[in-house]
Design a protein around this motif. Structure first.
Motif, PDB file in Angstrom:
ATOM      1  N   CYS A  67      25.530  73.242  78.157  1.00 29.14           N
ATOM      2  CA  CYS A  67      26.762  74.032  78.114  1.00 29.14           C
ATOM      3  C   CYS A  67      27.881  73.286  77.397  1.00 29.14           C
ATOM      4  CB  CYS A  67      27.191  74.413  79.529  1.00 29.14           C
ATOM      5  SG  CYS A  67      26.094  75.595  80.324  1.00 29.14           S
ATOM      6  N   THR A  68      27.910  71.964  77.533  1.00 26.69           N
ATOM      7  CA  THR A  68      28.902  71.166  76.825  1.00 26.69           C
ATOM      8  C   THR A  68      28.680  71.244  75.319  1.00 26.69           C
ATOM      9  OG1 THR A  68      29.041  69.697  78.725  1.00 26.69           O
ATOM     10  CG2 THR A  68      29.906  68.870  76.652  1.00 26.69           C
ATOM     11  N   LEU A  69      27.429  71.146  74.902  1.00 25.65           N
ATOM     12  CA  LEU A  69      27.111  71.277  73.475  1.00 25.65           C
ATOM     13  C   LEU A  69      27.461  72.665  72.961  1.00 25.65           C
ATOM     14  CD1 LEU A  69      25.825  70.137  70.876  1.00 25.65           C
ATOM     15  CD2 LEU A  69      23.651  71.058  71.708  1.00 25.65           C
ATOM     16  N   LEU A  70      27.150  73.695  73.736  1.00 24.61           N
ATOM     17  CA  LEU A  70      27.491  75.059  73.324  1.00 24.61           C
ATOM     18  C   LEU A  70      29.002  75.231  73.183  1.00 24.61           C
ATOM     19  CD1 LEU A  70      25.012  77.154  75.489  1.00 24.61           C
ATOM     20  CD2 LEU A  70      24.934  76.807  73.026  1.00 24.61           C
ATOM     21  N   ALA A  71      29.768  74.681  74.124  1.00 24.22           N
ATOM     22  CA  ALA A  71      31.225  74.791  74.053  1.00 24.22           C
ATOM     23  C   ALA A  71      31.766  74.044  72.842  1.00 24.22           C
ATOM     24  CB  ALA A  71      31.854  74.251  75.333  1.00 24.22           C
ATOM     25  N   PHE A  72      31.206  72.882  72.527  1.00 27.70           N
ATOM     26  CA  PHE A  72      31.617  72.146  71.334  1.00 27.70           C
ATOM     27  C   PHE A  72      31.380  72.977  70.079  1.00 27.70           C
ATOM     28  CE2 PHE A  72      30.414  69.365  67.795  1.00 27.70           C
ATOM     29  CZ  PHE A  72      31.587  68.646  67.645  1.00 27.70           C
ATOM     30  N   LEU A  73      30.209  73.587  69.975  1.00 29.32           N
ATOM     31  CA  LEU A  73      29.898  74.409  68.795  1.00 29.32           C
ATOM     32  C   LEU A  73      30.762  75.662  68.730  1.00 29.32           C
ATOM     33  CD1 LEU A  73      26.024  74.029  68.707  1.00 29.32           C
ATOM     34  CD2 LEU A  73      27.704  72.953  67.201  1.00 29.32           C
ATOM     35  N   VAL A  74      31.095  76.235  69.887  1.00 26.65           N
ATOM     36  CA  VAL A  74      32.012  77.383  69.900  1.00 26.65           C
ATOM     37  C   VAL A  74      33.366  76.968  69.347  1.00 26.65           C
ATOM     38  CG1 VAL A  74      33.328  78.907  71.431  1.00 26.65           C
ATOM     39  CG2 VAL A  74      30.877  78.682  71.726  1.00 26.65           C
ATOM     40  N   GLY A  75      33.834  75.784  69.717  1.00 28.03           N
ATOM     41  CA  GLY A  75      35.110  75.289  69.190  1.00 28.03           C
ATOM     42  C   GLY A  75      35.069  75.078  67.689  1.00 28.03           C
ATOM     43  N   VAL A  76      33.979  74.501  67.192  1.00 25.47           N
ATOM     44  CA  VAL A  76      33.853  74.241  65.753  1.00 25.47           C
ATOM     45  C   VAL A  76      33.801  75.545  64.968  1.00 25.47           C
ATOM     46  CG1 VAL A  76      32.304  73.333  63.986  1.00 25.47           C
ATOM     47  CG2 VAL A  76      32.787  71.985  66.023  1.00 25.47           C
ATOM     48  N   PHE A  77      32.914  76.426  65.356  1.00 29.40           N
ATOM     49  CA  PHE A  77      32.782  77.688  64.615  1.00 29.40           C
ATOM     50  C   PHE A  77      33.963  78.623  64.842  1.00 29.40           C
ATOM     51  CE2 PHE A  77      28.245  76.452  64.624  1.00 29.40           C
ATOM     52  CZ  PHE A  77      28.042  76.494  63.259  1.00 29.40           C
ATOM     53  N   GLY A  78      34.571  78.555  66.025  1.00 28.35           N
ATOM     54  CA  GLY A  78      35.749  79.388  66.296  1.00 28.35           C
ATOM     55  C   GLY A  78      36.929  79.006  65.422  1.00 28.35           C
ATOM     56  N   TYR A  79      37.170  77.701  65.283  1.00 25.60           N
ATOM     57  CA  TYR A  79      38.272  77.275  64.421  1.00 25.60           C
ATOM     58  C   TYR A  79      37.979  77.608  62.961  1.00 25.60           C
ATOM     59  CZ  TYR A  79      42.069  74.701  62.364  1.00 25.60           C
ATOM     60  OH  TYR A  79      43.194  74.386  61.662  1.00 25.60           O
ATOM     61  N   SER A  80      36.732  77.490  62.571  1.00 27.13           N
ATOM     62  CA  SER A  80      36.367  77.851  61.209  1.00 27.13           C
ATOM     63  C   SER A  80      36.628  79.334  60.945  1.00 27.13           C
ATOM     64  CB  SER A  80      34.897  77.520  60.963  1.00 27.13           C
ATOM     65  OG  SER A  80      34.511  77.901  59.677  1.00 27.13           O
ATOM     66  N   ALA A  81      36.322  80.176  61.919  1.00 26.23           N
ATOM     67  CA  ALA A  81      36.585  81.616  61.768  1.00 26.23           C
ATOM     68  C   ALA A  81      38.085  81.896  61.694  1.00 26.23           C
ATOM     69  CB  ALA A  81      35.957  82.387  62.923  1.00 26.23           C
ATOM     70  N   ILE A  82      38.862  81.222  62.526  1.00 27.10           N
ATOM     71  CA  ILE A  82      40.316  81.413  62.511  1.00 27.10           C
ATOM     72  C   ILE A  82      40.901  80.954  61.180  1.00 27.10           C
ATOM     73  CG2 ILE A  82      42.474  80.580  63.537  1.00 27.10           C
ATOM     74  CD1 ILE A  82      40.963  80.516  66.219  1.00 27.10           C
ATOM     75  N   LEU A  83      40.428  79.819  60.684  1.00 25.17           N
ATOM     76  CA  LEU A  83      40.922  79.282  59.421  1.00 25.17           C
ATOM     77  C   LEU A  83      40.599  80.206  58.259  1.00 25.17           C
ATOM     78  CD1 LEU A  83      42.397  76.721  58.494  1.00 25.17           C
ATOM     79  CD2 LEU A  83      40.168  75.759  57.953  1.00 25.17           C
ATOM     80  N   ARG A  84      39.395  80.755  58.254  1.00 29.46           N
ATOM     81  CA  ARG A  84      39.011  81.659  57.173  1.00 29.46           C
ATOM     82  C   ARG A  84      39.695  83.020  57.289  1.00 29.46           C
ATOM     83  NH1 ARG A  84      34.303  79.885  54.280  1.00 29.46           N
ATOM     84  NH2 ARG A  84      33.739  77.837  55.059  1.00 29.46           N
ATOM     85  N   THR A  85      40.132  83.388  58.486  1.00 29.92           N
ATOM     86  CA  THR A  85      40.923  84.600  58.635  1.00 29.92           C
ATOM     87  C   THR A  85      42.324  84.388  58.078  1.00 29.92           C
ATOM     88  OG1 THR A  85      39.690  85.212  60.605  1.00 29.92           O
ATOM     89  CG2 THR A  85      41.811  86.265  60.295  1.00 29.92           C
ATOM     90  N   GLU A  86      42.859  83.202  58.312  1.00 31.60           N
ATOM     91  CA  GLU A  86      44.203  82.895  57.830  1.00 31.60           C
ATOM     92  C   GLU A  86      44.241  82.722  56.311  1.00 31.60           C
ATOM     93  OE1 GLU A  86      47.740  79.651  58.692  1.00 31.60           O
ATOM     94  OE2 GLU A  86      45.900  79.603  59.889  1.00 31.60           O
TER      95      GLU A  86
END
Length: 125
Positions: A67-86
């Protein structure tokens, strides 16, 4: 079912923060559209230190490492999605959003948040 009760929330939240801050630091240092800021670097250092202290203080039992690894990957891909939206000129955010969504669903299932309710007949037998 008992493995889901062993999952601690603090390392998962810290891993999500490390993923977000790590990707923000990388974007700050390498992407020309993002202006430089020292705050993602400071936040990454503090979150990584807290995650390491949490790792040393209590053992990670059950599904906590996954679950810790999954949360880390959610943070990485989530910020990437936010950055590409901006900044749409960086490319599409479809893949980042889909990967984040799949990882969040998987994390919810692992943590027992998305578990189906157990019928009373199943509990008695």
């Amino acid at each position: 079912m008992s493995a889901s009760k062993l999952i601690r929330r603090k390392p998962i939240l810290l891993a999500l923060l490390v993923g977000l801050c790590g990707n923000a630091t990388l974007a700050t240092l390498s992407v020309s559209q993002v202006s430089f800021s020292i705050f993602p670097i400071i936040a990454l250092a503090l979150a990584a230190r807290m995650l390491y202290r949490e790792y040393l203080s209590a053992p990670m039992e059950g599904d906590t490492p996954v679950c810790t690894l999954l949360a880390f990957l959610v943070g990485v891909f989530g910020y990437s999605a936010i950055l590409r939206t901006e900044f749409p000129e960086m490319g599409t955010n479809f893949l980042s959003v889909m990967i984040s969504l799949i990882l969040v669903i998987w994390l919810a299932i692992k943590m027992g948040v998305a578990a189906r309710p157990v019928a009373e007949e199943d509990v008695k037998s």
